[in-house]
Design a protein around this motif. Sequence first.
Motif, PDB file in Angstrom:
ATOM      1  N   ARG A  50       0.828  -1.206   0.000  1.00  0.00           N
ATOM      2  CA  ARG A  50       0.000   0.000   0.000  1.00  0.00           C
ATOM      3  C   ARG A  50       0.865   1.260   0.000  1.00  0.00           C
ATOM      4  O   ARG A  50       0.560   2.235  -0.674  1.00  0.00           O
ATOM      5  CB  ARG A  50      -0.939   0.025   1.209  1.00  0.00           C
ATOM      6  N   HIS A  55      -1.023   6.628  -5.517  1.00  0.00           N
ATOM      7  CA  HIS A  55      -2.333   7.264  -5.365  1.00  0.00           C
ATOM      8  C   HIS A  55      -2.972   7.003  -4.000  1.00  0.00           C
ATOM      9  O   HIS A  55      -4.095   7.413  -3.756  1.00  0.00           O
ATOM     10  CB  HIS A  55      -3.283   6.765  -6.460  1.00  0.00           C
ATOM     11  N   ARG A  56      -2.264   6.311  -3.106  1.00  0.00           N
ATOM     12  CA  ARG A  56      -2.849   5.892  -1.835  1.00  0.00           C
ATOM     13  C   ARG A  56      -1.921   6.285  -0.683  1.00  0.00           C
ATOM     14  O   ARG A  56      -0.718   6.172  -0.787  1.00  0.00           O
ATOM     15  CB  ARG A  56      -3.035   4.367  -1.859  1.00  0.00           C
ATOM     16  N   ASP A  57      -2.516   6.749   0.417  1.00  0.00           N
ATOM     17  CA  ASP A  57      -1.768   7.073   1.634  1.00  0.00           C
ATOM     18  C   ASP A  57      -2.356   6.290   2.793  1.00  0.00           C
ATOM     19  O   ASP A  57      -3.560   6.035   2.840  1.00  0.00           O
ATOM     20  CB  ASP A  57      -1.844   8.573   1.945  1.00  0.00           C
ATOM     21  N   CYS A  58      -1.507   5.919   3.737  1.00  0.00           N
ATOM     22  CA  CYS A  58      -1.921   5.118   4.898  1.00  0.00           C
ATOM     23  C   CYS A  58      -1.677   5.916   6.170  1.00  0.00           C
ATOM     24  O   CYS A  58      -0.613   6.519   6.338  1.00  0.00           O
ATOM     25  CB  CYS A  58      -1.130   3.812   4.942  1.00  0.00           C
ATOM     26  N   GLU A  72      -6.920   4.367   5.056  1.00  0.00           N
ATOM     27  CA  GLU A  72      -6.282   4.529   3.755  1.00  0.00           C
ATOM     28  C   GLU A  72      -7.067   5.582   2.988  1.00  0.00           C
ATOM     29  O   GLU A  72      -8.296   5.497   2.906  1.00  0.00           O
ATOM     30  CB  GLU A  72      -6.307   3.226   2.946  1.00  0.00           C
ATOM     31  N   THR A  73      -6.384   6.573   2.452  1.00  0.00           N
ATOM     32  CA  THR A  73      -7.019   7.551   1.576  1.00  0.00           C
ATOM     33  C   THR A  73      -6.457   7.339   0.183  1.00  0.00           C
ATOM     34  O   THR A  73      -5.289   6.991   0.022  1.00  0.00           O
ATOM     35  CB  THR A  73      -6.763   8.993   2.051  1.00  0.00           C
ATOM     36  N   PHE A  74      -7.303   7.542  -0.836  1.00  0.00           N
ATOM     37  CA  PHE A  74      -6.842   7.266  -2.192  1.00  0.00           C
ATOM     38  C   PHE A  74      -7.636   8.039  -3.229  1.00  0.00           C
ATOM     39  O   PHE A  74      -8.754   8.476  -2.977  1.00  0.00           O
ATOM     40  CB  PHE A  74      -6.900   5.767  -2.494  1.00  0.00           C
ATOM     41  N   ASP A  79      -7.402   3.760  -8.551  1.00  0.00           N
ATOM     42  CA  ASP A  79      -7.410   2.572  -7.706  1.00  0.00           C
ATOM     43  C   ASP A  79      -7.911   1.344  -8.468  1.00  0.00           C
ATOM     44  O   ASP A  79      -8.892   1.425  -9.203  1.00  0.00           O
ATOM     45  CB  ASP A  79      -8.298   2.801  -6.476  1.00  0.00           C
TER      46      ASP A  79
END
Length: 107
Positions: A50, A55-58, A72-74, A79
């Motif tokens: 991840r 394109h994704r942050d944790c 998780e934001t994306f 996605d």
Amino acid sequence: MTTSDEIAFRQLTIPTDVDLVHGWMQHPHAAEWWHLAGPREMTRDYLYARLRLRHRDCWIAGDGRGPVAYVETFVVPDDPLGLAPAPRPATAAAAQLVGWTSEPRVS
């Protein structure tokens, strides 16, 4: 400093947060949605994968008492899960797991 009635977010870090997230993922309700019940290495590998996605942050969310959630934001169009109908290019989303503690919290 965050108080008990405020939520703050910090970026997830490996290896620091692996045991925390792994513990949360073992709960039946989390396992039903996240499919990560199992060995610690499975959670670690998932988190590493991840973090490599552009394109994704944790995140780990917490209040003044400690961590309370994994988030998780994306960017949706980037996605692989995709959405129907097709989202607008700037659409963002979040997936979250509210964590458990070994002892009940009292406000």
